[in-house]
Scaffold this motif. Structure first.
Motif, PDB file in Angstrom:
ATOM      1  N   PRO A 298      37.844  40.849  43.884  1.00 25.22           N
ATOM      2  CA  PRO A 298      38.031  41.657  42.665  1.00 25.22           C
ATOM      3  C   PRO A 298      38.630  40.801  41.548  1.00 25.22           C
ATOM      4  O   PRO A 298      39.277  39.788  41.826  1.00 25.22           O
ATOM      5  CB  PRO A 298      39.023  42.734  43.111  1.00 25.22           C
ATOM      6  CG  PRO A 298      39.752  42.136  44.261  1.00 25.22           C
ATOM      7  CD  PRO A 298      38.829  41.156  44.920  1.00 25.22           C
ATOM      8  N   PRO A 299      38.446  41.189  40.277  1.00 21.71           N
ATOM      9  CA  PRO A 299      39.034  40.405  39.184  1.00 21.71           C
ATOM     10  C   PRO A 299      40.564  40.496  39.197  1.00 21.71           C
ATOM     11  O   PRO A 299      41.130  41.473  39.710  1.00 21.71           O
ATOM     12  CB  PRO A 299      38.461  41.061  37.926  1.00 21.71           C
ATOM     13  CG  PRO A 299      38.031  42.415  38.346  1.00 21.71           C
ATOM     14  CD  PRO A 299      37.687  42.346  39.798  1.00 21.71           C
ATOM     15  N   ALA A 300      41.204  39.482  38.608  1.00 21.36           N
ATOM     16  CA  ALA A 300      42.678  39.387  38.643  1.00 21.36           C
ATOM     17  C   ALA A 300      43.355  40.594  37.999  1.00 21.36           C
ATOM     18  O   ALA A 300      44.465  40.967  38.374  1.00 21.36           O
ATOM     19  CB  ALA A 300      43.114  38.100  37.940  1.00 21.36           C
ATOM     20  N   LYS A 301      42.678  41.232  37.054  1.00 21.50           N
ATOM     21  CA  LYS A 301      43.320  42.352  36.355  1.00 21.50           C
ATOM     22  C   LYS A 301      43.640  43.527  37.303  1.00 21.50           C
ATOM     23  O   LYS A 301      44.547  44.305  37.044  1.00 21.50           O
ATOM     24  CB  LYS A 301      42.443  42.830  35.188  1.00 21.50           C
ATOM     25  CG  LYS A 301      41.133  43.437  35.591  1.00 21.50           C
ATOM     26  CD  LYS A 301      40.350  43.906  34.377  1.00 21.50           C
ATOM     27  CE  LYS A 301      39.000  44.463  34.845  1.00 21.50           C
ATOM     28  NZ  LYS A 301      38.109  44.833  33.805  1.00 21.50           N
TER      29      LYS A 301
ATOM     30  N   TRP B 237      44.892  43.337  40.401  1.00 19.35           N
ATOM     31  CA  TRP B 237      46.222  43.115  40.965  1.00 19.35           C
ATOM     32  C   TRP B 237      47.305  43.359  39.915  1.00 19.35           C
ATOM     33  O   TRP B 237      48.346  43.952  40.203  1.00 19.35           O
ATOM     34  CB  TRP B 237      46.364  41.720  41.580  1.00 19.35           C
ATOM     35  CG  TRP B 237      47.804  41.413  41.880  1.00 19.35           C
ATOM     36  CD1 TRP B 237      48.606  40.500  41.277  1.00 19.35           C
ATOM     37  CD2 TRP B 237      48.646  42.105  42.827  1.00 19.35           C
ATOM     38  NE1 TRP B 237      49.882  40.558  41.775  1.00 19.35           N
ATOM     39  CE2 TRP B 237      49.939  41.537  42.738  1.00 19.35           C
ATOM     40  CE3 TRP B 237      48.432  43.148  43.731  1.00 19.35           C
ATOM     41  CZ2 TRP B 237      51.013  41.974  43.513  1.00 19.35           C
ATOM     42  CZ3 TRP B 237      49.500  43.587  44.507  1.00 19.35           C
ATOM     43  CH2 TRP B 237      50.764  43.001  44.397  1.00 19.35           C
ATOM     44  N   LYS B 238      47.049  42.915  38.678  1.00 19.81           N
ATOM     45  CA  LYS B 238      48.047  43.108  37.620  1.00 19.81           C
ATOM     46  C   LYS B 238      48.379  44.592  37.464  1.00 19.81           C
ATOM     47  O   LYS B 238      49.539  44.977  37.353  1.00 19.81           O
ATOM     48  CB  LYS B 238      47.517  42.556  36.284  1.00 19.81           C
ATOM     49  CG  LYS B 238      47.689  41.064  36.154  1.00 19.81           C
ATOM     50  CD  LYS B 238      47.303  40.583  34.772  1.00 19.81           C
ATOM     51  CE  LYS B 238      47.175  39.066  34.788  1.00 19.81           C
ATOM     52  NZ  LYS B 238      46.348  38.562  33.714  1.00 19.81           N
ATOM     53  N   GLU B 239      47.340  45.425  37.485  1.00 20.26           N
ATOM     54  CA  GLU B 239      47.560  46.876  37.332  1.00 20.26           C
ATOM     55  C   GLU B 239      48.273  47.454  38.561  1.00 20.26           C
ATOM     56  O   GLU B 239      49.162  48.289  38.427  1.00 20.26           O
ATOM     57  CB  GLU B 239      46.216  47.604  37.126  1.00 20.26           C
ATOM     58  CG  GLU B 239      45.559  47.306  35.789  1.00 20.26           C
ATOM     59  CD  GLU B 239      46.430  47.702  34.601  1.00 20.26           C
ATOM     60  OE1 GLU B 239      47.049  48.776  34.643  1.00 20.26           O
ATOM     61  OE2 GLU B 239      46.507  46.911  33.630  1.00 20.26           O
ATOM     62  N   VAL B 240      47.849  46.995  39.741  1.00 21.13           N
ATOM     63  CA  VAL B 240      48.491  47.485  40.976  1.00 21.13           C
ATOM     64  C   VAL B 240      49.967  47.105  40.950  1.00 21.13           C
ATOM     65  O   VAL B 240      50.853  47.920  41.226  1.00 21.13           O
ATOM     66  CB  VAL B 240      47.806  46.879  42.236  1.00 21.13           C
ATOM     67  CG1 VAL B 240      48.597  47.196  43.502  1.00 21.13           C
ATOM     68  CG2 VAL B 240      46.382  47.388  42.373  1.00 21.13           C
TER      69      VAL B 240
ATOM     70  N   GLY C 240      56.711  41.934  47.768  1.00 16.01           N
ATOM     71  CA  GLY C 240      56.056  40.709  48.232  1.00 16.01           C
ATOM     72  C   GLY C 240      55.072  41.003  49.361  1.00 16.01           C
ATOM     73  O   GLY C 240      54.038  40.348  49.484  1.00 16.01           O
ATOM     74  N   SER C 241      55.388  42.001  50.186  1.00 20.15           N
ATOM     75  CA  SER C 241      54.491  42.364  51.289  1.00 20.15           C
ATOM     76  C   SER C 241      53.189  42.940  50.746  1.00 20.15           C
ATOM     77  O   SER C 241      52.111  42.669  51.282  1.00 20.15           O
ATOM     78  CB  SER C 241      55.142  43.404  52.202  1.00 20.15           C
ATOM     79  OG  SER C 241      56.289  42.877  52.789  1.00 20.15           O
ATOM     80  N   LEU C 242      53.286  43.741  49.679  1.00 20.76           N
ATOM     81  CA  LEU C 242      52.070  44.310  49.082  1.00 20.76           C
ATOM     82  C   LEU C 242      51.197  43.185  48.520  1.00 20.76           C
ATOM     83  O   LEU C 242      49.977  43.205  48.666  1.00 20.76           O
ATOM     84  CB  LEU C 242      52.433  45.313  47.982  1.00 20.76           C
ATOM     85  CG  LEU C 242      51.230  45.963  47.293  1.00 20.76           C
ATOM     86  CD1 LEU C 242      50.453  46.854  48.265  1.00 20.76           C
ATOM     87  CD2 LEU C 242      51.659  46.790  46.086  1.00 20.76           C
ATOM     88  N   GLN C 243      51.853  42.212  47.905  1.00 22.28           N
ATOM     89  CA  GLN C 243      51.108  41.090  47.320  1.00 22.28           C
ATOM     90  C   GLN C 243      50.343  40.331  48.414  1.00 22.28           C
ATOM     91  O   GLN C 243      49.179  39.982  48.250  1.00 22.28           O
ATOM     92  CB  GLN C 243      52.082  40.164  46.601  1.00 22.28           C
ATOM     93  CG  GLN C 243      51.376  39.184  45.691  1.00 22.28           C
ATOM     94  CD  GLN C 243      52.335  38.505  44.725  1.00 22.28           C
ATOM     95  OE1 GLN C 243      53.563  38.685  44.801  1.00 22.28           O
ATOM     96  NE2 GLN C 243      51.797  37.730  43.815  1.00 22.28           N
ATOM     97  N   LYS C 244      51.045  40.099  49.544  1.00 22.18           N
ATOM     98  CA  LYS C 244      50.394  39.385  50.657  1.00 22.18           C
ATOM     99  C   LYS C 244      49.239  40.227  51.211  1.00 22.18           C
ATOM    100  O   LYS C 244      48.158  39.709  51.492  1.00 22.18           O
ATOM    101  CB  LYS C 244      51.410  39.089  51.760  1.00 22.18           C
ATOM    102  CG  LYS C 244      52.349  37.949  51.393  1.00 22.18           C
ATOM    103  CD  LYS C 244      53.393  37.745  52.476  1.00 22.18           C
ATOM    104  CE  LYS C 244      54.507  36.841  51.988  1.00 22.18           C
ATOM    105  NZ  LYS C 244      55.753  37.029  52.709  1.00 22.18           N
ATOM    106  N   LEU C 245      49.503  41.525  51.373  1.00 20.88           N
ATOM    107  CA  LEU C 245      48.473  42.435  51.890  1.00 20.88           C
ATOM    108  C   LEU C 245      47.253  42.402  50.971  1.00 20.88           C
ATOM    109  O   LEU C 245      46.106  42.337  51.436  1.00 20.88           O
ATOM    110  CB  LEU C 245      49.055  43.852  51.932  1.00 20.88           C
ATOM    111  CG  LEU C 245      48.300  44.890  52.739  1.00 20.88           C
ATOM    112  CD1 LEU C 245      48.392  44.591  54.230  1.00 20.88           C
ATOM    113  CD2 LEU C 245      48.863  46.279  52.480  1.00 20.88           C
TER     114      LEU C 245
END
Lengths: 234, 186
Positions: free
Chosen positions: A65-68, A70-73, B24-29
């Protein structure tokens, strides 16, 4: 007229498959959900089919998925409560972390109070720093709780340790100490169940939870790791 | 399944971290699972922008509900895939309702819905198809995928594929039975 005889295991299993696929018509779906609420076998059939049909997902080619996204999440999930203050711990220096590891190693090597311990539960905080070490000694009939680097809590809040014994009210192992060591006597009522019972830490008022059914929010959970030969005592 | 045990344990640890609000766990997941979950979202919605929205909402749900995850009830990827699939199918249903209420779109739906030959080609496209999926006939696999990924009913499949309703029902039942036999033997 129903298409399925849900008392028949074969029919029940087929209905479970079509339930997971989303193919059961409204009435059949309602009948199956009524059964699902009460039947462990039907629940197991549904779980099995969820796993079976997951191969359809596994068969798809992964797409980055695009990086945006993750930024929103990240924006939507960053903790805003007092937990965000715990970033303090995450920014602790490497030397601090090493010091904690060193302390724990020394603690184990010193044999005080580790000597004669049978089970250990190391409570780790958000950045994996050791907060408390909980030990159980079956020949002394004691659970020991030692503070290492406890989490910083808001005023008027404490942590309480619970033994989640299956089939009965959770057993309080007391308020976790801010420093030093506490000990709790192992009762014959739950001695046998201790080694297989998970542990939970909740956030409470200073007086602790009123009972095992009215705990505060769960902060941590874990299970015992055997240290010595458990067979000597069970 | 056993080869995935190490990966499962890692995912379970990260889900536990999420349950304790460790960001940090969510980021890794996310870094481990997002490409797989995005493929599910894309497969169902067939629209990148909507699939991105779906993925975003799904991770927020995963974060909020990680505390209720139970390893004894589902493997971690199955649990997360189910969240994405439910989210995507909800969005798809809302989209269909919206499109059906708009006359201009009705012809467009009919024109763009893949016919039965295209469905078979789509289904055969996967390069590394799971052995048990490869064991199914084309019709069995297509029907199961249409239900799973597109939320179609037996009747809708019959109309879309232009085959009798009875044939569609039989393909699905036999396909599921074959799938169960094959997967239980692994």
């Amino acid at each position: 007229m129903s298409e399925w005889n849900l008392s028949d295991p074969g029919d029940r299993n087929e209905a479970a498959a079509e339930y997971v696929l989303g193919l059961l018509p409204q009435t059949e779906k309602a009948r199956f959900e009524a059964l699902l609420a009460a039947s462990h076998d039907a629940q197991q059939d549904v779980r099995n089919w969820q796993e079976h049909l997951n191969i359809l997902n596994e068969n798809l080619v992964p797409q980055q998925p695009p990086a945006k996204v993750w930024k929103e999440v990240s924006k939507a999930t960053k903790p805003e409560s007092f937990w965000s203050n715990l970033r303090f711990w995450q920014s602790a220096s490497v030397s601090m972390a090493l010091a904690v590891v060193f302390t724990v190693v020394l603690w184990f090597q010193s044999g005080v109070p580790g000597n004669g311990m049978d089970y250990v539960y190391v409570v780790q905080g958000p950045s994996e720093q050791t907060e408390w070490i909980v030990n159980a000694s079956m020949n002394r009939d004691k659970v020991y709780v030692e503070a290492v680097q406890p989490v910083s809590l808001p005023d008027g809040k404490v942590c309480e340790l619970w033994l989640m014994v299956a089939g009965r009210e959770p057993v309080s192992l007391g308020i976790l100490p801010k420093m030093g060591r506490n000990e709790v006597t192992i009762s014959s009522e739950w001695r046998e169940a201790l080694k297989n019972s998970p542990l939970v830490i909740t956030l409470e008022k200073p007086s602790g939870a009123p009972n095992g059914y009215e705990m505060g929010p769960v902060m941590n959970k874990g299970k015992w790791t055997p240290v010595n030969k458990a067979s000597d005592y069970f | 399944m056993s080869s995935d045990t190490g990966q499962d344990q890692k995912l379970v640890q990260h889900l536990e971290g999420c349950a304790h609000e460790r960001h940090g766990s969510l980021q890794k997941l996310y870094s481990i699972t997002s490409a797989n979950l995005f493929s599910v979202s894309l497969r169902i919605l067939k629209d990148r922008e909507q699939a991105e929205d779906c993925l975003q909402n799904a991770y927020i749900k995963i974060w909020k509900n990680a505390g209720s995850y139970d390893i004894t009830k589902a493997r971690p990827m199955t649990w997360m895939n189910t969240i994405v699939r439910n989210q995507a199918l909800d969005m798809l249903r809302r989209k269909k309702v919206q499109e059906v209420s708009d006359d201009d779109h009705i012809h467009q739906i009919a024109d763009t819905a893949p016919g039965h030959e295209e469905q078979l080609a789509l289904s055969r496209n996967s390069a590394n198809m799971h052995k048990c999926l490869a064991d199914l006939s084309d019709q069995q696999r297509v029907c199961i995928e249409l239900a799973y990924f597109e939320g179609l009913t037996h009747q809708e499949m019959s109309e879309q594929l232009e085959f009798p309703l009875g044939s569609v029902k039989t393909w699905i039942r036999r396909g599921l039975a074959r799938l169960r036999t094959c997967l239980s033997g692994i």
